[in-house]
Write a protein that holds these residues in place. Structure first.
Motif, PDB file in Angstrom:
ATOM      1  N   TYR A 313       0.836  -1.205   0.000  1.00 12.22           N
ATOM      2  CA  TYR A 313       0.000   0.000   0.000  1.00 12.22           C
ATOM      3  C   TYR A 313       0.871   1.256   0.000  1.00 12.22           C
ATOM      4  O   TYR A 313       0.637   2.193  -0.784  1.00 12.22           O
ATOM      5  CB  TYR A 313      -0.920   0.002   1.217  1.00 12.22           C
ATOM      6  CG  TYR A 313      -1.702   1.284   1.372  1.00 12.22           C
ATOM      7  CD1 TYR A 313      -2.825   1.537   0.581  1.00 12.22           C
ATOM      8  CD2 TYR A 313      -1.301   2.252   2.299  1.00 12.22           C
ATOM      9  CE1 TYR A 313      -3.535   2.720   0.716  1.00 12.22           C
ATOM     10  CE2 TYR A 313      -2.005   3.433   2.439  1.00 12.22           C
ATOM     11  CZ  TYR A 313      -3.120   3.664   1.645  1.00 12.22           C
ATOM     12  OH  TYR A 313      -3.813   4.841   1.771  1.00 12.22           O
ATOM     13  N   ILE A 314       1.904   1.286   0.845  1.00 14.62           N
ATOM     14  CA  ILE A 314       2.762   2.473   0.960  1.00 14.62           C
ATOM     15  C   ILE A 314       3.465   2.765  -0.359  1.00 14.62           C
ATOM     16  O   ILE A 314       3.442   3.902  -0.856  1.00 14.62           O
ATOM     17  CB  ILE A 314       3.784   2.280   2.092  1.00 14.62           C
ATOM     18  CG1 ILE A 314       3.078   2.265   3.454  1.00 14.62           C
ATOM     19  CG2 ILE A 314       4.846   3.389   2.057  1.00 14.62           C
ATOM     20  CD1 ILE A 314       3.978   1.813   4.599  1.00 14.62           C
ATOM     21  N   ARG A 316       2.692   1.732  -3.345  1.00 15.70           N
ATOM     22  CA  ARG A 316       1.734   2.067  -4.416  1.00 15.70           C
ATOM     23  C   ARG A 316       1.330   3.532  -4.331  1.00 15.70           C
ATOM     24  O   ARG A 316       1.222   4.223  -5.352  1.00 15.70           O
ATOM     25  CB  ARG A 316       0.508   1.160  -4.334  1.00 15.70           C
ATOM     26  CG  ARG A 316      -0.480   1.389  -5.482  1.00 15.70           C
ATOM     27  CD  ARG A 316      -1.667   0.453  -5.424  1.00 15.70           C
ATOM     28  NE  ARG A 316      -1.303  -0.893  -5.806  1.00 15.70           N
ATOM     29  CZ  ARG A 316      -1.284  -1.928  -4.985  1.00 15.70           C
ATOM     30  NH1 ARG A 316      -1.595  -1.764  -3.710  1.00 15.70           N
ATOM     31  NH2 ARG A 316      -0.952  -3.118  -5.414  1.00 15.70           N
ATOM     32  N   ARG A 317       1.135   4.023  -3.112  1.00 15.67           N
ATOM     33  CA  ARG A 317       0.777   5.437  -2.932  1.00 15.67           C
ATOM     34  C   ARG A 317       1.929   6.344  -3.381  1.00 15.67           C
ATOM     35  O   ARG A 317       1.702   7.371  -4.030  1.00 15.67           O
ATOM     36  CB  ARG A 317       0.441   5.707  -1.468  1.00 15.67           C
ATOM     37  CG  ARG A 317      -0.824   5.016  -0.974  1.00 15.67           C
ATOM     38  CD  ARG A 317      -2.065   5.673  -1.494  1.00 15.67           C
ATOM     39  NE  ARG A 317      -2.239   7.019  -0.934  1.00 15.67           N
ATOM     40  CZ  ARG A 317      -3.178   7.844  -1.314  1.00 15.67           C
ATOM     41  NH1 ARG A 317      -4.013   7.491  -2.274  1.00 15.67           N
ATOM     42  NH2 ARG A 317      -3.275   9.047  -0.751  1.00 15.67           N
ATOM     43  N   GLU A 320       2.040   6.380  -7.174  1.00 16.72           N
ATOM     44  CA  GLU A 320       0.985   7.182  -7.778  1.00 16.72           C
ATOM     45  C   GLU A 320       1.250   8.679  -7.628  1.00 16.72           C
ATOM     46  O   GLU A 320       0.943   9.463  -8.532  1.00 16.72           O
ATOM     47  CB  GLU A 320      -0.361   6.832  -7.134  1.00 16.72           C
ATOM     48  CG  GLU A 320      -0.855   5.436  -7.490  1.00 16.72           C
ATOM     49  CD  GLU A 320      -2.041   5.004  -6.634  1.00 16.72           C
ATOM     50  OE1 GLU A 320      -2.386   5.747  -5.687  1.00 16.72           O
ATOM     51  OE2 GLU A 320      -2.602   3.925  -6.914  1.00 16.72           O
ATOM     52  N   LYS A 321       1.842   9.097  -6.505  1.00 16.53           N
ATOM     53  CA  LYS A 321       2.042  10.517  -6.247  1.00 16.53           C
ATOM     54  C   LYS A 321       3.327  11.059  -6.866  1.00 16.53           C
ATOM     55  O   LYS A 321       3.371  12.202  -7.338  1.00 16.53           O
ATOM     56  CB  LYS A 321       2.056  10.779  -4.732  1.00 16.53           C
ATOM     57  CG  LYS A 321       0.693  10.639  -4.072  1.00 16.53           C
ATOM     58  CD  LYS A 321       0.776  11.032  -2.595  1.00 16.53           C
ATOM     59  CE  LYS A 321      -0.600  10.998  -1.935  1.00 16.53           C
ATOM     60  NZ  LYS A 321      -0.553  11.431  -0.515  1.00 16.53           N
TER      61      LYS A 321
END
Length: 469
Positions: A313-314, A316-317, A320-321
Motif C-alpha cells: 500500500y505504501i 503504491r501510494r 501514484e504521487k
C-alpha cells in the motif's frame, strides 16, 4: 513475444476471468516456496554445502530464463486443434507439481544420508543429494516456464478493456498463494529444519522422519498447482486462429532499437542480483544466524504478512504521487541504507528476535516495493513504443528480458553460496555461524547503490503521454 493480427474476442463473463486467474494461486505457492524456503531446507536442514545449493539454483535460473523465452516462442509458432497454448499448459502442469513435491521431500525416496564424525554429509551422500536437487530443480524450472505461455494467453482470451480486471483477480490469487506459502515456510518448514539440524549440543539427523504437517502441505501445494493449470487448460475456450506477422529476427531488431528498454533491462538485472540474494538468505538468516526457534517464528510470520500488505500500500501510494522512477529510487535507497542491519547478528547483546523482526520488516519493505515495479515498467515501455510507432508490441518487451533477468539472478545466488562457503565460520553464544550468512546484507546494499545511481542517470520510467491522460 510476437504480434498478431486483429482478433475477434467475445465479451467475457466474470466466471471466465476468475477461472483464468485461478492458476496464479498454484504458481505462487510452488515458485514462492521454492525461492523462499528451499535454500534453508537443503543448507540449514540437510547440511548440503551452500555452494552446491546455489550452483543448482543458478543452473535452474538459467534454465527458466531460456525456457520462458523458448516456450513462448514455440507456442507462438504452431496452431493445433487445441490452439497454441493449451498443449503446453496441459502437458507441463503435472510435471510442475510432481517436481515440486520431489524437491521438498528428497528423503522420502533417497537412501539414508550418511554423516561423517564431523557431523557433515559424507561425499557420497552430498553428491547424491546435490544430483537429486539439481535434476528436480531443472525439471521444476522447465515446467514452470509454461507460465509464460499461460500469461501470453491473456491477450488472446480477453479484450484490452477486460485485462485490468483479470490482472486484479490474478493479484488476489497471488496474495493468497504467497501468504500461504510464507506461513508454511516460516511455521512448518522451519520446524522440520530444526528437527533435521537441532541446536547444539544435539546432533544433526538428516534422516529424521518427515513431519506429517510438512508432508501434507508439500503434497497439497503440488496438487493445487497441477489442478489449477489443468482446469484452465481444459476449461478455457481455445483461442481463435490468427496469423503471426513478425518473426523472431524482427522482434530482436525491435528490442535492440529501443535504447531505454535495454537500459531498463540492465537496471532490473543489476537490482535482481541483490533481490535474489536477499530472497534466498532471508529464512536461513533467521534460523541459522539468529537461531530463532518455535514461537519466534509465529511472531516473524505475523510481521511478514503485515509487512507485505502494508508496504504494498505504501509503495503504491508513493508510485501514484511521485512517479515510477522516484518510487524505485526510494526503494533502492531504503534497502541500501537498512539491509546492513544483518550485521547486528554479530552483536550478542541485542535480542535475536528483535533483530529478526527488524530485518524482516526491512526485507518485506524492499521486496514489496520492488515486486510492484517490473510488470508496470515493461507495459509502459510497450505503450510508449506504441505512442511513437502506432504499433503495440507488448509481447516483445515482456519476453526478451527473461533470459538476462534470470542470468543475473543465477549469479546472485552463486555469489551467496561462495560467500557462505569461503568466508570464515564464527562462534557466537548460540552456536557457529557462517559469516557469509551475516554479511550478505551489506553486499546487497552495495549492489543496490549501483542500481540507484545507474537508474538515476540513465533510465527513463515516466513518459510525457502519461501526463496527458
Amino acid at each position: 513475444m510476437t504480434e498478431s493480427s486483429e482478433i475477434l474476442i467475445d465479451k467475457s463473463s466474470g466466471k471466465k476471468k476468475v477461472l483464468f486467474a485461478f492458476p496464479r494461486i498454484g504458481s505462487s505457492l510452488v515458485l514462492g516456496m521454492e525461492g523462499f524456503a528451499l535454500f534453508n531446507l537443503y543448507y540449514t536442514g540437510y547440511g548440503l554445502s551452500a555452494l552446491l545449493v546455489t550452483i543448482a539454483q543458478a543452473i535452474g535460473f538459467v534454465v527458466i530464463g531460456f525456457g520462458q523465452f523458448l516456450m513462448g516462442w514455440l507456442s507462438d509458432g504452431k496452431y493445433t486443434k487445441w490452439g497454441r497454448r493449451k498443449p503446453y499448459i496441459i502437458s507441463f502442469a503435472p510435471l510442475l507439481g510432481i517436481s515440486f513435491i520431489f524437491l521438498f521431500l528428497p528423503t522420502l525416496i533417497l537412501p539414508d544420508l550418511v554423516l561423517l564424525p564431523s557431523n557433515e554429509l559424507s561425499p557420497n551422500s552430498e553428491t547424491m543429494l546435490f544430483v537429486w536437487f539439481l535434476i528436480w530443480d531443472i525439471l521444476f524450472k522447465i515446467s514452470y516456464s509454461m507460465t509464460t505461455v499461460y500469461q501470453s494467453w491473456m491477450a488472446e482470451q480477453f479484450v484490452s478493456s477486460e485485462r485490468p480486471k483479470v490482472s486484479q483477480f490474478q493479484n488476489y490469487f497471488n496474495w493468497i498463494g504467497n501468504g500461504s506459502m510464507a506461513l508454511v515456510s516460516i511455521l512448518v518448514l522451519t520446524s522440520y529444519v530444526e528437527i533435521l539440524s537441532p541446536p547444539a549440543p544435539a546432533l544433526p539427523n538428516p534422516n529424521a522422519p518427515i513431519p506429517l504437517d510438512f508432508l501434507i502441505f508439500v503434497f497439497a501445494f503440488g496438487i493445487i498447482a497441477i489442478i489449477a493449470f489443468l482446469f484452465v487448460g481444459i476449461l478455457m475456450p481455445t483461442e481463435p486462429k490468427f496469423e503471426i506477422k513478425t518473426s523472431l529476427k524482427e522482434n530482436l531488431k525491435i528490442v535492440l532499437k529501443n535504447r531505454n528498454y535495454l537500459l531498463v533491462t540492465l537496471m532490473i538485472g543489476i537490482a535482481s542480483l541483490a533481490w535474489s540474494i536477499l530472497n534466498d538468505a532471508l529464512l536461513a538468516y533467521n534460523q541459522a544466524a539468529l537461531f530463532l526457534t518455535g514461537i519466534d517464528f509465529y511472531i516473524i510470520a505475523g510481521v511478514l504478512i503485515i509487512g507485505i500488505f502494508s508496504f504494498l500500500y505504501i509503495w503504491r501510494r508513493i508510485l501514484e504521487k511521485r512517479g515510477k522512477k522516484n518510487a524505485l529510487l526510494n526503494i533502492f535507497l531504503f534497502a541500501a541504507i537498512f539491509l546492513p542491519i544483518s550485521l547486528l547478528a554479530l552483536v550478542e547483546a541485542i535480542p535475536r528476535l528483535i533483530i529478526g523482526i527488524l530485518f524482516v520488516v526491512i526485507a518485506t519493505g524492499a521486496l514489496g516495493g520492488w515486486y510492484l515495479i517490473p510488470y508496470i515498467i515493461y507495459a509502459d515501455i510497450a505503450e510508449d513504443d506504441k505512442q511513437r510507432t502506432g504499433q503495440l508490441k507488448a509481447g516483445v518487451y515482456a519476453g526478451f528480458n527473461s533470459i538476462f533477468l534470470n542470468l543475473f539472478q543465477a549469479f546472485g545466488v552463486f555469489v551467496l553460496g561462495v560467500a557462505i562457503d569461503n568466508l570464515p565460520i564464527i562462534s557466537l553464544t548460540s552456536g557457529d555461524v557462517a559469516l557469509g550468512l551475516i554479511v550478505f546484507g551489506p553486499i546487497c546494499s552495495i549492489i543496490l547503490l549501483i542500481a540507484y545511481f545507474y537508474t538515476k542517470k540513465y533510465v527513463k520510467l515516466d513518459f510525457d503521454w502519461e501526463r496527458k491522460k
